[in-house]
Design a protein around this motif. Structure first.
Motif, PDB file in Angstrom:
ATOM      1  N   HIS A 260       0.462  -1.410   0.148  1.00  0.00           N
ATOM      2  CA  HIS A 260      -0.202  -0.329  -0.072  1.00  0.00           C
ATOM      3  C   HIS A 260       0.669   1.531  -0.410  1.00  0.00           C
ATOM      4  O   HIS A 260       0.398   2.112   1.277  1.00  0.00           O
ATOM      5  N   PRO A 261       2.104   1.297  -1.418  1.00  0.00           N
ATOM      6  CA  PRO A 261       2.430   2.998  -0.995  1.00  0.00           C
ATOM      7  C   PRO A 261       1.914   4.467  -1.259  1.00  0.00           C
ATOM      8  O   PRO A 261       2.553   4.648  -0.332  1.00  0.00           O
ATOM      9  N   LYS A 262       0.590   3.996  -1.669  1.00  0.00           N
ATOM     10  CA  LYS A 262       0.181   4.923  -1.835  1.00  0.00           C
ATOM     11  C   LYS A 262      -0.776   6.026  -0.358  1.00  0.00           C
ATOM     12  O   LYS A 262      -0.472   6.881   0.039  1.00  0.00           O
ATOM     13  N   GLU A 263      -1.422   5.125   0.214  1.00  0.00           N
ATOM     14  CA  GLU A 263      -1.567   5.159   1.518  1.00  0.00           C
ATOM     15  C   GLU A 263      -0.974   5.701   2.431  1.00  0.00           C
ATOM     16  O   GLU A 263      -0.818   6.141   3.021  1.00  0.00           O
ATOM     17  N   ALA A 264       0.735   5.197   2.750  1.00  0.00           N
ATOM     18  CA  ALA A 264       1.785   5.013   3.228  1.00  0.00           C
ATOM     19  C   ALA A 264       2.075   6.870   3.544  1.00  0.00           C
ATOM     20  O   ALA A 264       2.975   6.771   4.000  1.00  0.00           O
ATOM     21  N   MET A 265       2.264   6.935   1.508  1.00  0.00           N
ATOM     22  CA  MET A 265       2.452   8.134   1.746  1.00  0.00           C
ATOM     23  C   MET A 265       1.976   8.945   1.946  1.00  0.00           C
ATOM     24  O   MET A 265       2.275  10.310   2.511  1.00  0.00           O
ATOM     25  N   ARG A 266       0.434   8.983   2.004  1.00  0.00           N
ATOM     26  CA  ARG A 266      -0.544   9.775   2.767  1.00  0.00           C
ATOM     27  C   ARG A 266      -0.481  10.127   3.973  1.00  0.00           C
ATOM     28  O   ARG A 266      -0.078  11.090   4.579  1.00  0.00           O
ATOM     29  N   TYR A 267       0.301   8.736   4.529  1.00  0.00           N
ATOM     30  CA  TYR A 267       0.587   8.543   6.181  1.00  0.00           C
ATOM     31  C   TYR A 267       1.446   9.846   6.553  1.00  0.00           C
ATOM     32  O   TYR A 267       1.887  10.763   7.330  1.00  0.00           O
ATOM     33  N   MET A 268       2.156   9.567   5.837  1.00  0.00           N
ATOM     34  CA  MET A 268       4.052  10.286   5.669  1.00  0.00           C
ATOM     35  C   MET A 268       3.521  12.044   5.391  1.00  0.00           C
ATOM     36  O   MET A 268       4.174  12.784   6.043  1.00  0.00           O
ATOM     37  N   LYS A 269       2.998  12.598   5.001  1.00  0.00           N
ATOM     38  CA  LYS A 269       2.273  13.758   4.930  1.00  0.00           C
ATOM     39  C   LYS A 269       1.686  14.402   6.185  1.00  0.00           C
ATOM     40  O   LYS A 269       2.122  15.459   6.354  1.00  0.00           O
ATOM     41  N   SER A 270       0.952  13.201   7.160  1.00  0.00           N
ATOM     42  CA  SER A 270       0.967  14.344   8.406  1.00  0.00           C
ATOM     43  C   SER A 270       2.200  14.527   9.204  1.00  0.00           C
ATOM     44  O   SER A 270       1.506  15.537  10.184  1.00  0.00           O
ATOM     45  N   ARG A 271       3.261  14.499   8.603  1.00  0.00           N
ATOM     46  CA  ARG A 271       4.274  14.235  10.116  1.00  0.00           C
ATOM     47  C   ARG A 271       4.962  15.821   9.339  1.00  0.00           C
ATOM     48  O   ARG A 271       5.792  16.412  10.085  1.00  0.00           O
ATOM     49  N   LEU A 272       4.054  16.713   8.903  1.00  0.00           N
ATOM     50  CA  LEU A 272       4.599  17.930   7.984  1.00  0.00           C
ATOM     51  C   LEU A 272       3.492  19.054   8.748  1.00  0.00           C
ATOM     52  O   LEU A 272       3.246  19.970   8.662  1.00  0.00           O
ATOM     53  N   ASP A 273       2.286  18.407   9.964  1.00  0.00           N
ATOM     54  CA  ASP A 273       1.665  19.231  11.108  1.00  0.00           C
ATOM     55  C   ASP A 273       2.397  19.651  11.884  1.00  0.00           C
ATOM     56  O   ASP A 273       2.883  19.137  13.039  1.00  0.00           O
ATOM     57  N   PRO A 274       2.912  20.702  12.091  1.00  0.00           N
ATOM     58  CA  PRO A 274       3.645  21.721  12.741  1.00  0.00           C
ATOM     59  C   PRO A 274       3.003  21.495  14.253  1.00  0.00           C
ATOM     60  O   PRO A 274       3.732  21.703  15.137  1.00  0.00           O
ATOM     61  N   ASP A 275       1.535  21.260  14.633  1.00  0.00           N
ATOM     62  CA  ASP A 275       1.083  21.208  15.691  1.00  0.00           C
ATOM     63  C   ASP A 275       0.610  20.811  15.852  1.00  0.00           C
ATOM     64  O   ASP A 275       1.661  19.747  17.950  1.00  0.00           O
ATOM     65  N   LYS A 276       1.581  19.089  15.659  1.00  0.00           N
ATOM     66  CA  LYS A 276       1.587  17.510  15.555  1.00  0.00           C
ATOM     67  C   LYS A 276       2.652  17.024  16.099  1.00  0.00           C
ATOM     68  O   LYS A 276       3.486  16.094  17.636  1.00  0.00           O
ATOM     69  N   GLY A 277       3.689  18.161  15.322  1.00  0.00           N
ATOM     70  CA  GLY A 277       5.157  18.136  15.405  1.00  0.00           C
ATOM     71  C   GLY A 277       5.740  18.797  16.858  1.00  0.00           C
ATOM     72  O   GLY A 277       6.044  18.227  17.874  1.00  0.00           O
ATOM     73  N   VAL A 278       4.682  19.979  17.712  1.00  0.00           N
ATOM     74  CA  VAL A 278       4.537  19.630  19.429  1.00  0.00           C
ATOM     75  C   VAL A 278       4.898  19.257  20.133  1.00  0.00           C
ATOM     76  O   VAL A 278       5.719  18.678  21.036  1.00  0.00           O
ATOM     77  N   GLN A 279       3.028  18.601  19.561  1.00  0.00           N
ATOM     78  CA  GLN A 279       3.291  17.626  20.515  1.00  0.00           C
ATOM     79  C   GLN A 279       4.335  16.256  20.585  1.00  0.00           C
ATOM     80  O   GLN A 279       4.313  15.842  21.939  1.00  0.00           O
ATOM     81  N   LEU A 280       4.563  15.566  19.902  1.00  0.00           N
ATOM     82  CA  LEU A 280       5.191  14.865  19.725  1.00  0.00           C
ATOM     83  C   LEU A 280       6.543  14.741  20.621  1.00  0.00           C
ATOM     84  O   LEU A 280       7.174  14.345  20.996  1.00  0.00           O
ATOM     85  N   LEU A 281       7.125  16.480  20.180  1.00  0.00           N
ATOM     86  CA  LEU A 281       8.365  16.439  20.846  1.00  0.00           C
ATOM     87  C   LEU A 281       7.905  17.075  22.487  1.00  0.00           C
ATOM     88  O   LEU A 281       9.259  16.773  22.912  1.00  0.00           O
TER      89      LEU A 281
END
Length: 340
Positions: A260-281
């Motif tokens: 499922h490469p296309k679905e995997a790449m859609r999931y990759m896109k979620s890492r571009l969300d800076p608000d989620k990035g701050v939560q992870l940090l």
């Protein structure tokens, strides 16, 4: 009325059918507390938004990736990779080219994060962690102290790999951080001979590296920097030393033959969300390159990030190109050394 009922039933059936056809992607990572954070911050919201399930597995293994590609039995749709693994996987054709029109359609990521076969998701460091309750108030400050079992007695823990351990041995022996490469392999193994009998465990997973410290099986060991802050929040007597750490990049890549490469790449896109990035940090200080992330980080949080200027200044830059070229031979020697 009958027509409306029929239409509603048809819509319900269509919705049920769509959900039944929804796929689940398998994402391979390093496990432990980081996996729990990724599940809460990225995986569950992604599934709620798209209907695509996410199943996490661990640990990361280049050898398993190679075997799955060669046999055509690919279990992963997305995998975490370190720098040296990334170079070797690209060289051997084990990865799928990233479709950046899916992952980053607006071209927001910097060039360093947008690579042909992978996206940089985070920066991290392999550092020394130690028990703060074991040395009578003293704190180790360097790799020389890690090797000094008289001043800082107790069992150690190191990764079961020559990668970085050779560098750490050379730093302990006085080699300047900017003079490490090419590695003086003979000198490194000679130095490792001095610490070998004091190593209680050679860890293989992210969860294991910190558990050895928590359980008291080791008083000092190597860890990935993001593993320690959650333990400190829980009141565990552990801390890290940035001096001599190995600063590295971590990637997400889609294996060749992923189902499922296309679905995997859609999931990759979620890492571009800076608000989620701050939560992870807040949980795991492994900063990536999500646009706008750094501007949202507090000064206190910035101090425990591997890319903070004070921390960068005392670390060395890990050289994945060196290890891509020399790892097979040095891994054979490492295995023989462990058994000797």
């Amino acid at each position: 009325m009958g027509r409306l009922a029929l239409g509603g039933a048809a819509l319900t059936a269509m919705g049920t059918s769509a959900r039944a056809q929804a796929v689940t992607i398998t994402v391979n990572g390093s496990g432990g507390s980081l996996a729990k954070s990724l599940e809460r911050i990225y995986e569950k919201p992604f599934t709620a938004e798209t209907g695509i399930g996410v199943r996490a597995t661990a640990p990361v293994s280049l050898a398993k990736l190679k075997a799955m590609v060669e046999t055509g039995n690919m279990e992963w749709d997305l995998t975490e990779m370190g720098g040296a693994d990334m170079i070797e996987a690209v060289k051997n054709g084990w990865l799928t080219e990233i479709d950046w029109s899916i992952v980053d359609p607006d071209n927001k990521l910097p060039p360093i994060a947008r690579q042909k076969y992978g996206m940089v998701t985070s920066t991290f460091s392999t550092v020394i962690a130690y028990r703060t309750d074991k040395f009578g108030g003293k704190a180790p400050k360097s790799w020389a102290d890690f090797w000094d079992v008289k001043s800082f007695p107790g069992p150690r823990a190191l990764q079961d790999s020559p990668v970085q351990n050779l560098e750490f041995a050379l730093l302990a022996d006085g080699v300047p951080a900017d003079k490490l490469y090419p590695l003086d392999v003979e000198r490194a193994f000679k130095k490792l001979d001095q610490i070998k009998r004091h190593v209680a465990a050679w860890w293989t997973t992210g969860a294991q590296q910190v558990q050895l410290l928590v359980d008291g099986e080791a008083v000092m060991g190597t860890v990935w920097n993001g593993r320690v802050p959650p333990l400190k929040k829980e009141g565990k007597p552990v801390d890290i030393i940035w001096n001599g750490g190995a600063l590295q990049l971590s990637y997400w890549a889609v294996p060749k033959g992923a189902k499922h490469p296309k679905e995997a790449m859609r999931y990759m896109k979620s890492r571009l969300d800076p608000d989620k990035g701050v939560q992870l940090l807040q949980d795991s200080p492994y900063p990536g390159f999500a646009p706008g992330l750094i501007e949202k980080v507090s000064p206190d949080l910035a101090k425990i990030l591997p890319i903070h200027p004070d921390n960068v200044a005392v670390q060395y830059s890990f050289n994945p190109e060196y290890w891509s070229e020399h790892r097979p031979k040095l891994t054979e020697r490492w295995a023989a050394w462990l058994l000797s």
